[in-house]
Design a protein around this motif. Structure first.
Motif, short mmCIF file in Angstrom:
data_model
loop_
_atom_site.label_atom_id
_atom_site.label_comp_id
_atom_site.label_asym_id
_atom_site.label_seq_id
_atom_site.Cartn_x
_atom_site.Cartn_y
_atom_site.Cartn_z
N CYS A 87 -4.56 6.58 -8.04
CA CYS A 87 -3.98 7.46 -8.01
C CYS A 87 -2.66 8.02 -8.28
CB CYS A 87 -4.26 9.35 -8.53
SG CYS A 87 -3.59 9.48 -6.41
N GLY A 88 -2.27 6.90 -8.06
CA GLY A 88 -0.79 6.26 -8.34
C GLY A 88 -0.11 7.15 -7.12
N SER A 89 -0.06 8.14 -5.88
CA SER A 89 0.12 8.37 -5.53
C SER A 89 0.52 8.29 -4.35
CB SER A 89 -0.42 10.23 -5.02
OG SER A 89 -1.03 10.84 -6.19
N LEU A 90 2.13 9.03 -2.84
CA LEU A 90 2.33 8.24 -2.35
C LEU A 90 1.50 8.79 -1.09
CD1 LEU A 90 5.04 7.15 -1.03
CD2 LEU A 90 5.66 9.15 -0.37
N MET A 91 1.09 6.60 -1.06
CA MET A 91 0.55 6.99 0.61
C MET A 91 1.08 7.06 1.85
SD MET A 91 -2.68 5.96 -0.66
CE MET A 91 -3.50 4.69 0.25
N LYS A 92 0.20 7.87 2.84
CA LYS A 92 0.99 7.86 4.29
C LYS A 92 0.33 7.64 5.75
CE LYS A 92 2.82 12.51 2.86
NZ LYS A 92 3.01 13.74 3.40
N PRO A 93 0.65 7.05 6.82
CA PRO A 93 0.20 6.83 7.71
C PRO A 93 -0.48 7.58 7.87
CG PRO A 93 2.04 6.65 7.70
CD PRO A 93 2.16 6.79 6.73
N CYS A 118 -4.42 8.05 0.44
CA CYS A 118 -3.58 9.38 -0.09
C CYS A 118 -3.57 10.42 0.12
CB CYS A 118 -4.18 8.87 -1.76
SG CYS A 118 -3.39 9.50 -3.25
N GLY A 119 -2.45 11.56 0.22
CA GLY A 119 -2.65 12.91 0.06
C GLY A 119 -3.44 13.96 -0.75
N ARG A 177 0.76 -1.04 -0.26
CA ARG A 177 0.07 -0.29 -0.16
C ARG A 177 0.41 1.24 0.05
NH1 ARG A 177 -2.80 -3.88 -0.67
NH2 ARG A 177 -4.81 -4.27 -0.31
N ARG A 178 2.12 0.88 -0.21
CA ARG A 178 3.12 2.49 -0.42
C ARG A 178 2.13 3.33 -1.58
NH1 ARG A 178 9.04 2.26 -2.04
NH2 ARG A 178 9.72 4.24 -1.09
N TYR A 179 2.13 3.12 -2.26
CA TYR A 179 0.93 3.85 -3.44
C TYR A 179 -0.12 3.96 -3.72
CZ TYR A 179 5.88 4.78 -5.18
OH TYR A 179 7.57 5.20 -4.64
#
Length: 278
Positions: free
Chosen positions: A125-131, A140-141, A119-121
């Motif tokens: 939309c392919g953006s970086l995921m944040k916990p 996803c921001g 779940r890193r991306y």
């Protein structure tokens, strides 16, 4: 079974406090875990044992869970002592390693490691995921997509015919011992429908009187196993799906092979039938 760790208790509530030097640092690579393995037991490194070569280990750690007073954290990248007593061990050791509460922590941590890795991306939309700071969730921001840990329901099926139990062996898998019919629940069906469908697909038998027995978290495959017994309905002639199974046959209680271990729901169900518990 693997989750039976009393008097210890795994607390999986998300309490993201910073690790202490005595917290356990769980490091995984694919199907391997950093561990110290002896004939007596398995152990994991504590932060104080890794901090000398890893300046950012405390800042980058992700809280996993606690077992009694011990807190476990996921660490992503580390440097290790060349002659360290900790080595990379295949996660299959968790099936039989002792102490059991540490083995259960190890395989549960492995399930969360895979979830974070996958779940890193953002899948939208392919953006970086944040916990998330509040719960076990990745956000996803860019588009607001939220991802929670996924658990796949699957059934383990003990098909009975009086004093006989249907047992099978998987085709093309490393596990070569006898097992029971098993399969994942598909979209749009109940787990009872899964039982009937999987038995029909794998051995061509109809069943009735489907009844729930017990469940088990099975982190090796991100699965929640649901155990059922059911009775044969009609002919006992087996029509084998050779893509799934190498063999399937009926065993009387006294002829059932003794399970080689007690960590799985499958083996508990086999032993329960063999000993007349059903």
């Amino acid at each position: 079974m693997i989750q039976d760790i009393e008097p210890y208790h795994l607390d999986n509530q998300y309490h993201p406090a910073p690790p202490s030097p005595d917290s356990f640092a769980m490091y995984y690579e694919d199907h391997a875990v950093l561990a110290k393995r002896t004939e007596e037991e398995i152990g994991f490194p504590r932060f104080r044992e890794l901090e000398r070569l890893n300046d950012d280990i405390y800042a980058d750690a992700v809280y996993l869970f606690s077992v009694n007073e011990d807190r476990y954290y996921l660490v992503r990248e580390i440097n290790r002592e060349p002659l360290s007593e900790f080595t990379m061990e295949n996660t299959e050791i968790f099936r039989r390693a002792v102490p059991r509460h540490r083995a259960f922590a190890g395989i549960t941590g492995y399930q969360l490691y895979n979830w974070y890795k996958n779940r890193r991306y953002c899948g939208r939309c392919g953006s970086l995921m944040k916990p998330s700071a509040k719960e076990r969730m990745m956000r996803c921001g860019a588009c607001g997509n939220m991802e929670y840990p996924k658990i796949c329901p699957a059934v383990i099926v003990g098909v009975t015919d009086g004093d006989r139990l249907l047992m099978s062996k998987y085709a093309g898998r490393a596990y070569k011992n006898y097992a029971l019919i098993a399969g994942f629940t598909e979209i749009g069906e109940t787990v009872e429908q899964t039982v009937a469908r999987e038995v029909m697909e794998e051995v061509g038998l109809k069943v009735k009187n489907i009844r729930y027995y017990k469940s088990q978290p099975w982190a090796f495959t991100d699965t929640l196993l649901l155990g059922f017994y059911c009775d044969l309905d009609g002919s006992d002639a087996i029509r084998l799906d050779e893509n799934e199974l190498a063999v399937a046959e009926w065993f009387s209680r006294e002829a059932i092979p003794e399970p080689v271990s007690q960590e799985s729901l499958t083996n508990e169900m086999i032993l329960r039938f063999k000993n007349g518990g059903i």
